[in-house]
Design a protein around this motif. Sequence first.
Motif, PDB file in Angstrom:
ATOM      1  N   SER A  54     -17.466  57.940  17.373  1.00 31.85           N
ATOM      2  CA  SER A  54     -17.362  56.576  16.894  1.00 31.85           C
ATOM      3  C   SER A  54     -16.449  56.883  15.636  1.00 31.85           C
ATOM      4  CB  SER A  54     -18.798  56.223  16.444  1.00 31.85           C
ATOM      5  OG  SER A  54     -19.377  55.933  17.470  1.00 31.85           O
ATOM      6  N   ALA A  55     -16.663  57.887  14.917  1.00 34.16           N
ATOM      7  CA  ALA A  55     -15.857  58.050  13.649  1.00 34.16           C
ATOM      8  C   ALA A  55     -14.542  58.190  13.951  1.00 34.16           C
ATOM      9  CB  ALA A  55     -16.599  59.464  13.060  1.00 34.16           C
ATOM     10  N   LEU A  56     -14.012  58.966  14.798  1.00 32.56           N
ATOM     11  CA  LEU A  56     -12.819  59.097  15.145  1.00 32.56           C
ATOM     12  C   LEU A  56     -11.950  57.869  15.996  1.00 32.56           C
ATOM     13  CD1 LEU A  56     -12.626  62.746  16.873  1.00 32.56           C
ATOM     14  CD2 LEU A  56     -11.480  62.150  14.939  1.00 32.56           C
ATOM     15  N   GLY A  57     -12.770  57.081  16.513  1.00 33.78           N
ATOM     16  CA  GLY A  57     -12.302  55.879  16.989  1.00 33.78           C
ATOM     17  C   GLY A  57     -12.031  54.924  15.825  1.00 33.78           C
ATOM     18  N   SER A  58     -12.819  55.014  14.832  1.00 33.72           N
ATOM     19  CA  SER A  58     -12.902  54.103  13.922  1.00 33.72           C
ATOM     20  C   SER A  58     -11.550  54.365  12.781  1.00 33.72           C
ATOM     21  CB  SER A  58     -13.961  54.300  12.831  1.00 33.72           C
ATOM     22  OG  SER A  58     -15.086  53.712  13.375  1.00 33.72           O
ATOM     23  N   VAL A  59     -11.349  55.705  12.778  1.00 33.98           N
ATOM     24  CA  VAL A  59     -10.063  56.186  12.137  1.00 33.98           C
ATOM     25  C   VAL A  59      -8.804  55.764  12.803  1.00 33.98           C
ATOM     26  CG1 VAL A  59      -8.671  58.230  11.412  1.00 33.98           C
ATOM     27  CG2 VAL A  59     -11.015  58.138  11.102  1.00 33.98           C
ATOM     28  N   VAL A  60      -8.943  55.829  14.131  1.00 34.75           N
ATOM     29  CA  VAL A  60      -7.647  55.391  14.832  1.00 34.75           C
ATOM     30  C   VAL A  60      -7.553  54.000  14.732  1.00 34.75           C
ATOM     31  CG1 VAL A  60      -6.692  54.949  17.248  1.00 34.75           C
ATOM     32  CG2 VAL A  60      -7.562  57.359  16.369  1.00 34.75           C
ATOM     33  N   ASP A  61      -8.717  53.091  14.859  1.00 31.17           N
ATOM     34  CA  ASP A  61      -8.578  51.616  14.766  1.00 31.17           C
ATOM     35  C   ASP A  61      -8.211  51.272  13.419  1.00 31.17           C
ATOM     36  OD1 ASP A  61      -9.616  51.567  17.261  1.00 31.17           O
ATOM     37  OD2 ASP A  61     -11.620  51.027  16.853  1.00 31.17           O
ATOM     38  N   ARG A  62      -8.742  51.783  12.476  1.00 31.65           N
ATOM     39  CA  ARG A  62      -7.956  51.797  10.974  1.00 31.65           C
ATOM     40  C   ARG A  62      -6.454  51.887  10.907  1.00 31.65           C
ATOM     41  NH1 ARG A  62     -10.429  55.302   7.331  1.00 31.65           N
ATOM     42  NH2 ARG A  62      -8.568  56.133   7.119  1.00 31.65           N
ATOM     43  N   TYR A  63      -5.953  53.068  11.423  1.00 31.57           N
ATOM     44  CA  TYR A  63      -4.650  53.285  11.401  1.00 31.57           C
ATOM     45  C   TYR A  63      -3.578  52.285  12.115  1.00 31.57           C
ATOM     46  CZ  TYR A  63      -5.395  57.852   9.540  1.00 31.57           C
ATOM     47  OH  TYR A  63      -5.857  59.179   8.386  1.00 31.57           O
ATOM     48  N   VAL A  64      -4.359  51.754  13.311  1.00 32.71           N
ATOM     49  CA  VAL A  64      -3.517  51.052  14.066  1.00 32.71           C
ATOM     50  C   VAL A  64      -3.319  49.568  13.205  1.00 32.71           C
ATOM     51  CG1 VAL A  64      -3.643  49.590  16.303  1.00 32.71           C
ATOM     52  CG2 VAL A  64      -4.131  51.967  16.308  1.00 32.71           C
ATOM     53  N   GLU A  65      -4.567  49.056  12.746  1.00 33.94           N
ATOM     54  CA  GLU A  65      -4.773  47.842  12.066  1.00 33.94           C
ATOM     55  C   GLU A  65      -3.848  47.991  10.773  1.00 33.94           C
ATOM     56  OE1 GLU A  65      -5.641  44.022  11.068  1.00 33.94           O
ATOM     57  OE2 GLU A  65      -6.002  45.149  13.004  1.00 33.94           O
ATOM     58  N   GLU A  66      -3.877  48.944  10.107  1.00 32.97           N
ATOM     59  CA  GLU A  66      -2.839  49.234   8.959  1.00 32.97           C
ATOM     60  C   GLU A  66      -1.416  49.174   9.423  1.00 32.97           C
ATOM     61  OE1 GLU A  66      -3.984  53.136   7.135  1.00 32.97           O
ATOM     62  OE2 GLU A  66      -5.877  52.363   6.239  1.00 32.97           O
ATOM     63  N   GLU A  67      -1.010  49.447  10.501  1.00 32.87           N
ATOM     64  CA  GLU A  67       0.437  49.506  11.048  1.00 32.87           C
ATOM     65  C   GLU A  67       0.815  48.059  11.453  1.00 32.87           C
ATOM     66  OE1 GLU A  67       2.310  51.375  14.858  1.00 32.87           O
ATOM     67  OE2 GLU A  67       2.478  52.617  13.306  1.00 32.87           O
ATOM     68  N   ARG A  68      -0.263  47.488  11.982  1.00 36.11           N
ATOM     69  CA  ARG A  68      -0.058  46.255  12.393  1.00 36.11           C
ATOM     70  C   ARG A  68       0.036  45.207  11.079  1.00 36.11           C
ATOM     71  NH1 ARG A  68      -2.279  41.387  12.325  1.00 36.11           N
ATOM     72  NH2 ARG A  68      -4.243  42.308  11.365  1.00 36.11           N
ATOM     73  N   ARG A  69      -0.720  45.523  10.288  1.00 34.57           N
ATOM     74  CA  ARG A  69      -0.573  44.432   8.846  1.00 34.57           C
ATOM     75  C   ARG A  69       0.788  44.926   8.317  1.00 34.57           C
ATOM     76  NH1 ARG A  69      -5.082  46.215   5.767  1.00 34.57           N
ATOM     77  NH2 ARG A  69      -6.507  46.982   7.392  1.00 34.57           N
ATOM     78  N   ALA A  70       1.071  45.993   8.206  1.00 38.03           N
ATOM     79  CA  ALA A  70       2.399  46.713   7.729  1.00 38.03           C
ATOM     80  C   ALA A  70       3.572  45.698   8.350  1.00 38.03           C
ATOM     81  CB  ALA A  70       2.489  48.047   7.622  1.00 38.03           C
ATOM     82  N   ALA A  71       3.714  45.976   9.802  1.00 37.99           N
ATOM     83  CA  ALA A  71       4.524  45.256  10.450  1.00 37.99           C
ATOM     84  C   ALA A  71       4.501  43.662  10.155  1.00 37.99           C
ATOM     85  CB  ALA A  71       4.365  45.618  12.091  1.00 37.99           C
ATOM     86  N   ASP A  72       3.453  42.954   9.973  1.00 38.98           N
ATOM     87  CA  ASP A  72       3.318  41.702   9.842  1.00 38.98           C
ATOM     88  C   ASP A  72       3.878  41.391   8.498  1.00 38.98           C
ATOM     89  OD1 ASP A  72       2.000  41.152  12.153  1.00 38.98           O
ATOM     90  OD2 ASP A  72       0.026  40.875  11.276  1.00 38.98           O
ATOM     91  N   ARG A  73       3.482  42.271   7.380  1.00 31.43           N
ATOM     92  CA  ARG A  73       4.214  41.772   6.021  1.00 31.43           C
ATOM     93  C   ARG A  73       5.951  42.064   6.284  1.00 31.43           C
ATOM     94  NH1 ARG A  73      -0.161  45.159   4.741  1.00 31.43           N
ATOM     95  NH2 ARG A  73       1.032  46.903   4.509  1.00 31.43           N
TER      96      ARG A  73
END
Length: 141
Positions: free
Chosen positions: A106-125
């Motif tokens: 769960s912890a590793l999955g959360s880290v990956v999810d957070r990285y993917v979300e951060e990248e999506r937000r950066a792409a949106d910006r």
Amino acid sequence: MSSRAQPLLPAVDQARQRSEDALAQMATHQQRLAKAEQQLLELRRYRLEYAAGGEGPLSVSALLNRQSFVDRIDQAIVQQTAEISRLQRQFEQVRAHWHHAHARESALGSVVDRYVEEERRAADRHEQAEMDERMQYRRTR
């Protein structure tokens, strides 16, 4: 996929596999425990039936044989109870192992999810900034 998340994917897959393996092991131990508990119930039921005795008077030797057999069933009940205690301890250890493996997954999955979300937000910006720049360029023309 995020460039930061990509290197973690093998670790996530490995953690998922370990969690699944631990869950399968936990199920196996739970089945063993349930079978041992069922055997104990059968021993106790058999003891009650046998100790209740049969019909009619018994000779002294038959009575002693019956008592000896009930004593052996009692010993089997004690042994089975000890076996259940041992299996319960094993089950708790296996369950703790699964809990740890699941938490890591769960912890590793959360880290990956957070990285993917951060990248999506950066792409949106980035996309919004480009659109703003185009709009600014059109207004100045």
